[in-house]
Scaffold this active site. Structure first.
Site, PDB file in Angstrom:
ATOM      1  N   ASP A  18       0.831  -1.208   0.000  1.00 24.09           N
ATOM      2  CA  ASP A  18       0.000   0.000   0.000  1.00 24.09           C
ATOM      3  C   ASP A  18       0.864   1.256   0.000  1.00 24.09           C
ATOM      4  O   ASP A  18       0.492   2.282  -0.559  1.00 24.09           O
ATOM      5  CB  ASP A  18      -0.920  -0.010   1.222  1.00 24.09           C
ATOM      6  N   CYS A 249      -3.963   5.799  -2.466  1.00 25.92           N
ATOM      7  CA  CYS A 249      -4.766   4.885  -3.265  1.00 25.92           C
ATOM      8  C   CYS A 249      -4.894   5.426  -4.679  1.00 25.92           C
ATOM      9  O   CYS A 249      -5.353   6.563  -4.870  1.00 25.92           O
ATOM     10  CB  CYS A 249      -6.156   4.715  -2.643  1.00 25.92           C
TER      11      CYS A 249
END
Length: 311
Positions: A18, A249
């Site tokens: 991530d 993201c």
């Protein structure tokens, strides 16, 4: 504080997955493996190592199989592969073929809004619950530890507020598939501590004892560390964080990094909560990666160091 925590909390290090997925520079497989190895040496025992997604969507993860194949075969560490659909799960399972170690956990993802689901993985909420449920069962049958994250559980970049009742219904339906763990993710960093307490308390009560509750926070609006503490107090047994505060993201506009592992460790260590990670080694890893990346990290502890000063 929840009695289940008992002065300890587990950390999942997500920096290599991530943390890196939104970086414009594609880092080498060797760099990713070194980042992961340094965090293992710092005490991390569960790490997101890669996501098995289409390389055109997330170019940073194109070498997922190569990263997994290059990792040390450490029995004290669990490697997590993120999977958004059955195709990704099959790729993750393929890393274990023959005598290869491969990934240990299948990190599935469900969505709490239709709009984010369509942009992130081409699925509505119902599609996501159905396919994720199938993936959890398949992962378990094939020997992977099944776990799932509910994304945009606290706010959606396209729909705004997300009803708490909807999130609780989603996790109850997912719990029927007996995952080892369910995470609630503040994908865009919109939550505040009261909102976290209001959701994690009922979530802990609704989940069977055998299912761990995990929290995943981004620091987009500078509330991430406070939210992590609120989640811990409300019963979360596991917290996600990213060394150096790396992250973002690709499918959420203006979403910034995860909470920094070293910032979280400082909060927990000074609050007498044990994690098993070394604050000094984590800071050193963040500072090393600043040099690799060529720019400062978002971490406060990488700048200020611990208190009291050591050494």
């Amino acid at each position: 504080m929840s009695e289940m925590n008992n002065g300890t909390v587990s950390i999942v290090e997500v920096g290599a997955r991530d943390g890196l997925q939104n970086e414009p520079e594609v880092f080498s497989t060797e760099t990713k493996v070194e980042l992961l190895t340094r965090m293992m040496d710092a005490g991390a025992r569960r790490l997101e190592v890669a996501s098995f997604v289409h390389p055109k969507l997330v170019p940073q993860m194109a070498d997922a199989e190569a990263v997994v194949a290059s990792l040390p075969d450490r029995k004290d560490v669990s490697y997590i592969g993120l999977v958004l659909n059955k195709r990704g799960l099959l790729r993750a399972l393929a890393t274990r073929e023959g005598d290869r170690r491969g990934v240990d956990e299948a990190g599935c993802v469900a969505v709490a809004t239709d709009s984010f689901g369509q942009r992130n993985q081409g699925q509505s909420i119902e599609d996501s619950i159905r396919e994720t449920s199938e993936m959890l069962r398949l992962a378990k049958a094939e020997g992977l530890v099944p776990q799932v994250t509910v994304s945009v559980a606290f706010g959606c970049p396209f729909e705004g507020e997300v009803p708490q009742a909807r999130v609780l219904e989603i996790i109850q339906r997912l719990a029927e598939n007996e995952p080892a763990e369910i995470a609630l993710a503040d994908t865009i960093g919109a939550a505040v501590p009261q909102q976290v307490s209001d959701l994690f308390g009922p979530a802990r009560e609704k989940l069977p004892e055998g299912i761990r509750l995990r929290a995943h926070f981004h620091n987009t609006r500078n509330t991430g560390i406070a939210n992590a503490w609120a989640a811990y107090q409300a019963g979360a047994e596991v917290l996600d964080s990213s060394v150096g505060g790396l992250g973002g993201c690709p499918f959420a506009p203006r979403a910034t990094g995860n909470i920094a592992t070293e910032d979280l460790l400082y909060l927990l260590e000074r609050s007498d909560v044990s994690t098993g990670l070394s604050l000094e080694d984590t800071i050193a890893t963040a500072q090393w990666f600043e040099g690799v990346r060529g720019k400062p990290s978002a971490s406060m502890l990488a700048k200020a160091g611990p208190f009291p000063a050591r050494g």
